[in-house]
Write a protein that holds these residues in place. Structure first.
Motif, PDB file in Angstrom:
ATOM      1  N   GLY C  52      -7.787  11.468  -2.204  1.00 16.90           N
ATOM      2  CA  GLY C  52      -7.448  11.375  -3.633  1.00 16.90           C
ATOM      3  C   GLY C  52      -7.609   9.839  -3.550  1.00 16.90           C
ATOM      4  N   THR C  53      -7.223   9.227  -4.788  1.00 21.40           N
ATOM      5  CA  THR C  53      -7.463   7.873  -5.214  1.00 21.40           C
ATOM      6  C   THR C  53      -6.079   7.090  -4.194  1.00 21.40           C
ATOM      7  N   THR C  54      -5.267   7.723  -3.890  1.00 19.00           N
ATOM      8  CA  THR C  54      -4.230   7.100  -3.172  1.00 19.00           C
ATOM      9  C   THR C  54      -4.738   6.662  -1.528  1.00 19.00           C
ATOM     10  N   ALA C  55      -5.100   7.712  -0.853  1.00 16.81           N
ATOM     11  CA  ALA C  55      -6.040   7.817   0.278  1.00 16.81           C
ATOM     12  C   ALA C  55      -6.904   6.699   0.218  1.00 16.81           C
ATOM     13  N   ALA C  56      -7.772   7.033  -0.729  1.00 16.83           N
ATOM     14  CA  ALA C  56      -9.060   6.198  -0.965  1.00 16.83           C
ATOM     15  C   ALA C  56      -8.714   4.625  -0.958  1.00 16.83           C
ATOM     16  N   ALA C  57      -7.571   4.251  -1.997  1.00 17.77           N
ATOM     17  CA  ALA C  57      -7.511   2.923  -2.006  1.00 17.77           C
ATOM     18  C   ALA C  57      -7.040   2.383  -0.368  1.00 17.77           C
ATOM     19  N   TYR C  58      -6.277   3.280   0.230  1.00 17.61           N
ATOM     20  CA  TYR C  58      -6.054   2.870   1.565  1.00 17.61           C
ATOM     21  C   TYR C  58      -7.145   2.684   2.471  1.00 17.61           C
ATOM     22  N   LEU C  59      -7.894   3.830   2.550  1.00 16.39           N
ATOM     23  CA  LEU C  59      -9.122   4.026   3.417  1.00 16.39           C
ATOM     24  C   LEU C  59     -10.001   2.896   3.400  1.00 16.39           C
ATOM     25  N   ASP C  60     -10.381   2.507   2.039  1.00 12.30           N
ATOM     26  CA  ASP C  60     -11.341   1.597   1.605  1.00 12.30           C
ATOM     27  C   ASP C  60     -11.046   0.126   1.832  1.00 12.30           C
ATOM     28  N   SER C  61      -9.689   0.114   2.111  1.00  7.47           N
ATOM     29  CA  SER C  61      -9.094  -1.258   1.960  1.00  7.47           C
ATOM     30  C   SER C  61      -9.214  -2.046   3.372  1.00  7.47           C
ATOM     31  N   CYS C  62      -8.989  -1.408   4.515  1.00  9.06           N
ATOM     32  CA  CYS C  62      -8.751  -1.815   5.664  1.00  9.06           C
ATOM     33  C   CYS C  62      -9.974  -3.126   6.203  1.00  9.06           C
ATOM     34  N   ILE C  63      -9.373  -3.923   6.667  1.00 12.20           N
ATOM     35  CA  ILE C  63     -10.225  -5.626   6.807  1.00 12.20           C
ATOM     36  C   ILE C  63     -10.433  -5.690   8.354  1.00 12.20           C
TER      37      ILE C  63
END
Lengths: 351, 217, 455
Positions: C52-63
């Protein structure tokens, strides 16, 4: 003036001292980046030069290039040199008109077949031959006819060199540069709007001395005069480096002579000798007078984004295009999320 | 059209459209996924306030982690500040932004910008070496990490070369510099460089949830 | 049923070039008779549920900054980069990018993100279960603010359905689901032990009242290993004059569904307590000294229920702090120097850090905080189900060295905590290392110090 008199005889008759003449030759050698040993050769060549025939064709031009050359408060050596070339055809300066003028042009061509120089100012309209005619002859026809027997062609001013103001967007006359139309003769471009007079005479002097044209850059301009940018030779450069800029034309910075980059100066991308040779015998040049360089010796300088827009501005196609891009982003994002959700739902249902 | 006109015109224009569209695409592609309501009783208000709190506070290292992260955080902050200064305080850049947004601000002297630029490149090299030698970073790094490094440093490096010149024409160097910026803008929304805006989403999400619990952020 | 390979080699090839997923050595347990494809499919289905949007916001943001490793006791104690927290999530992250990220369609089209394989899932079992206690330190250090710990819990959902859980953890979770307790505490066992405590401590213990303001639940660890806690709780609630009860139809505070990653079992386990509380009209559910129980009911209970819980939830330390502050109970002063080990799920993750400090204030002890304690405390290494996994014991002892250093630095006379699982872990490690300290119960300290004549 007799066409058979040498340049040396003419100068002597005019009262130009030997010393003054040698000074001119030395200056010219220096401008052409030739060693001092060349000076006697230049002097000899000029002294004994038969006045070569020069035919000056004027097409879609404003006559500014002629004005630049001939406007002087007192007779100059450049002016004298010009007098001493057999200028057999020039609309503004010639005495003859009508049929007599055209007859003079033809006579000069025949007598000097293969040896005369053609100087051109103004662009040639290809859109319709009727846009610019002389004695009922279209510019293009006159150009082709005249360069047929020429030794070389010199395109004077940005109009002849690159199309100039008539060629600026939307180019209603289909203005073309000389170098695009003359492909079988050597063409030298001496651009500028107008060009610095001494640059022209130096090119002619080189031709008279060596019978050949100077080293040219990729735009066909003499490297000796068009090899450095205004920016690299501008006396205001230290202000650029220190970040001191005039923001308007009458602010403190303007009064103190600070860099004009913010006011649109095209110095960094303009190749010309204005910053060193200057104008009116070294009096000043646009930047020194407080106006940003227009970049007038560069191709299409009228269409390079505006005289008062700094070099580093870009055109972004306006708000509509940006809104379109944003809308595309919204559509793609929504579609991606919808696709993901549907895929998730399907995977879950299958599982 | 010569290279410089292409770089400053169509290339830059297109890259800005791609940046805009790609960034919105990425944000909405995340934000419009399913979200579940939280029925727990909040200890305090979370939501936007919590989100903003963590967006701000996570920029600062907690004392417990200072020693372990000192090196990479110092390098990282220096890099970002160096980028910020060279991009936003060099006068020709300020004029570029003025052309787009209509606002301008005072700049720094060219020599100061050059100095900061050199530091930025130096720090970037140190970070690259770290990424290539530290066991954790070697394990987790991928193409995105290395290419993003390259795409970020290229504009700085090419910008530094312009005044040095190396005998190359100014217009050519400027064109290459602008094209390198266009590459950066195009790559940004599709890569880890998108952390430029994603950082608000990830920190914000954590803030909204954890501050609501009164949990440590 | 379940198979396991015991013993594994920790060597790891870091020399070869890599621009793709690296695989740690093979080491896995399996449940069920599924084929490899079925396992992958199940994992993907249950991963997908959580994208969902929570997991996505996290998984898409790792640098890929790698700082999470610096916060993780597993990496810090071993120096092994495979314990980098975000690396533990690599298959989950790749699955997200391929299936649900904004560019998923193009990743699939151009083959830029490979499908997760069963080998990867098998190899990641060790990383997701043996070496993560969901302590949340990584979530605090991440500059992008990613709640890495929560993602590990989430990733376990897929692992469970794929039948790839460490077999002891699976076994206790299954027992909890079927029998109601991970340690086999049935209603009868529970009632028996309560009776025993009643006699032993001469305290009134309420069992199966029809109505009560407070429902008290216990963890099986306390019921079986630290039964004095039950008596201590009763003593305090009686002194405070509360209307409370234990219920044999809803007593288990632990939630091994949550720990093992089975969402359905998590719901079942929470609902037992919730139903019991609703039945008796409880206004408060009092959670015992247990860490993850707090996370399970206080913060996830409502979502299991599908609507807000009709009662408050407190960890016993919160209740004690309130009771002491309001004067409901009084304690004698305790003259000693103490230090406190914050349970990760109650303090850092749960938000109840202040409560123990308030209790200590009332007790008048000299509280010496652990260096990097409180919200930044090092995990004991036994939470998240890890203590049940015996193949992970060596690793657990290794990370415990950080705890020992931390506690010894205070030179306090005693160490307290308020989580029975931490206590169990400390006891086990104390025995392993012959250590001078172990964790004692804050609840029992309060009960022992109670001034019962206070009106």
């Amino acid at each position: 003036m007799s066409r058979t008199q040498t340049l040396g005889e003419i100068l002597q008759a005019r009262g130009v001292s030997r010393r003054g003449f040698m000074k001119y030759c030395a200056t010219t050698a220096s401008l052409l980046a030739l060693p001092p040993s060349m000076v006697p050769r230049i002097a000899h060549a000029l002294e004994h030069a038969r006045r070569p025939s020069v035919i000056w064709l004027s097409f879609q031009e404003c006559t500014g290039c002629t004005e630049s050359l001939t406007r002087s408060a007192s007779p100059t050596l450049e002016g004298l040199i010009f007098d001493s070339i057999s200028l057999d055809y020039h609309h503004t300066l010639q005495a003859a008109s009508g049929d007599a003028a055209e007859a003079a042009r033809h006579a000069a061509m025949e007598e000097n077949m293969g040896n005369y120089l053609v100087l051109v100012d103004g662009s040639v309209p290809l859109g319709n031959p009727g846009f610019s005619t002389i004695a009922g002859i279209s510019n293009y026809d006159m150009l082709v006819e005249t360069v047929g027997g020429a030794a070389a062609v010199v395109a004077i001013g940005s109009c002849a060199a690159f199309g100039g103001i008539p060629g600026a967007d939307p180019n209603p006359t289909g203005a073309a540069a000389i170098q695009d139309l003359v492909t079988d003769k050597p063409v030298v471009n001496v651009p500028g709007c107008p060009p610095i007079p001494m640059v022209i005479t130096a090119v002619l002097t080189q031709f008279l001395t060596f019978g050949q044209l100077p080293e040219l850059d990729k735009h066909g301009r003499p490297v000796a005069f068009f090899g450095q940018t205004i920016h690299d030779r501008c006396y205001r450069r230290p202000f650029y480096e220190q970040g001191l800029f005039a923001e308007t034309f009458d602010d403190e910075g303007a009064r103190k002579g600070w860099c004009l980059y913010k006011l649109g100066c095209k110095g960094p991308i303009t190749y010309n000798a204005c910053a060193t040779m200057k104008w009116n015998q070294g009096t000043s040049f646009p930047i020194e007078s407080g106006h940003p360089c227009l970049g007038c010796s560069e191709p299409d300088f009228w269409d390079k984004g505006g005289f008062y827009n700094p070099v580093s501005t870009a055109s972004l196609g306006g708000g509509a295009a940006l809104a379109g891009a944003a809308a595309a982003g919204v559509a793609l994002g929504a579609a991606a999320a919808a696709l993901s959700r549907r895929r998730q739902a399907r995977t879950i249902k299958e599982g | 059209m010569d290279l410089l006109e292409f770089a400053r015109g169509p290339a830059l224009q297109l890259s800005i459209y791609v940046l805009l569209a790609g960034s919105i695409w990425r944000v909405l592609g995340i934000a419009l996924l399913q979200s579940k309501p939280d029925y727990s009783e909040p200890r305090q208000a979370g939501g936007l306030g919590g989100a903003l709190k963590v967006i701000w506070s996570r920029a600062f290292t907690a004392p417990a982690f200072k020693k372990a992260t000192m090196y990479s955080k110092t390098l990282g902050y220096t890099l970002h500040i160096g980028l910020f200064v060279t991009i936003f305080f060099f006068v020709p850049h300020i004029l570029f932004f003025k052309g787009i947004f209509g606002v301008s601000w005072p700049g720094l002297p060219n020599s100061a910008i050059f100095f900061v630029g050199v530091i930025t490149v130096g720090v970037a090299l140190a970070l690259l070496i770290r990424r290539m030698t530290h066991p954790v970073l070697r394990l987790i790094s991928n193409f995105d990490d290395y290419f993003s490094w390259f795409v970020t440093i290229l504009p700085v490096a090419t910008g530094l070369i312009i005044p040095i010149r190396f005998g190359v024409r100014y217009e050519t160097l400027l064109a290459i510099h602008i094209l390198s910026v266009a590459l950066l803008l195009v790559w940004l929304p599709f890569s880890k460089l998108a952390h430029t805006f994603l950082i608000f989403m990830s920190r914000g999400t954590t803030g909204a949830i954890l501050v609501r619990r009164g949990a440590k952020t | 049923m379940s198979t396991s390979k015991v013993g594994y080699d920790d060597t790891y090839d870091l020399q070869s070039k890599r621009l793709s997923i690296k695989k740690p050595d093979v080491r896995y347990d399996k449940q069920g008779e599924m084929t490899d494809d079925e396992r992958v499919h199940k994992a993907m289905v249950h991963f997908a549920k959580d994208f969902g949007t929570t997991a996505a916001a996290y998984l898409d943001s790792c640098i890929h900054c790698g700082m999470c490793a610096d916060a993780c006791h597993y990496y810090v104690a071993t120096g092994d980069p495979k314990y980098t927290p975000i690396w533990k999530l690599e298959p989950f992250k790749q699955a997200y990018k391929r299936e649900a990220s904004p560019f998923a369609f193009f990743y699939r089209l151009f083959g830029l993100k490979k499908k997760v394989t069963v080998e990867e899932l098998e190899e990641w079992q060790h990383l997701l279960y043996d070496s993560c206690t969901v302590c949340g330190r990584c979530s605090l250090i991440c500059p992008m603010g990613i709640d890495v710990a929560s993602l590990v819990s989430t990733a376990r959902h897929g692992m469970f359905k794929a039948g790839l859980v460490p077999h002891e953890l699976h076994a206790v979770a299954e027992r909890a689901e079927i029998d109601g307790s991970p340690l086999g505490v049935t209603k009868t066992v529970f009632a028996d032990r309560l009776e025993w405590m009643e006699d032993e401590h001469e305290v009134d213990i309420n069992i199966d009242k029809e109505q009560a303001d407070i429902l008290v639940v216990m963890s099986s660890i306390e019921i079986q290993k630290y039964p004095d806690s039950m008596a201590a709780t009763a003593k305090i609630l009686n002194a405070a004059g509360e209307d409370w009860t234990f219920r044999t139809d809803g007593f288990e505070a632990t939630n091994f569904g949550m720990l093992s990653g089975n969402l359905d079992w998590q719901r079942d386990m929470s609902m037992r307590v919730i139903n019991a509380a609703v039945k008796i009209g409880a206004k408060l559910v009092l959670l015992p000294e247990c860490g993850h129980a707090y996370m399970a009911l206080r913060w996830m209970g409502g979502n299991m229920y599908g609507k807000p819980l009709p009662f408050k939830v407190q960890h016993v330390s919160e209740y004690l702090a309130d009771a002491l502050n309001s004067g409901k109970i009084k304690v004698r002063k305790v003259d000693k120097s103490v230090t406190f080990h914050d349970p990760c799920q109650v303090s850092r993750r749960g938000g109840a850090t202040r409560a123990p400090r308030e209790i200590f204030k009332h007790l008048g002890v000299e509280l010496r905080e652990l260096p990097n304690g409180g919200d930044y405390n090092w995990c004991c290494g036994g939470g998240g189900g890890v203590v049940t996994i015996h193949r992970a014991d060596e690793l657990r002892y290794k990370v415990f060295k950080l705890k020992m250093e931390q506690v010894e630095a205070t030179e306090a006379e005693a160490l307290y905590s308020s989580c029975a699982n931490c206590r169990q872990t400390f006891d086990d490690c104390q025995s392993h290392y012959k250590w001078d300290y172990t964790a004692e119960s804050l609840l029992e300290l309060v009960a022992d110090s109670l001034q019962e004549d206070a009106a």
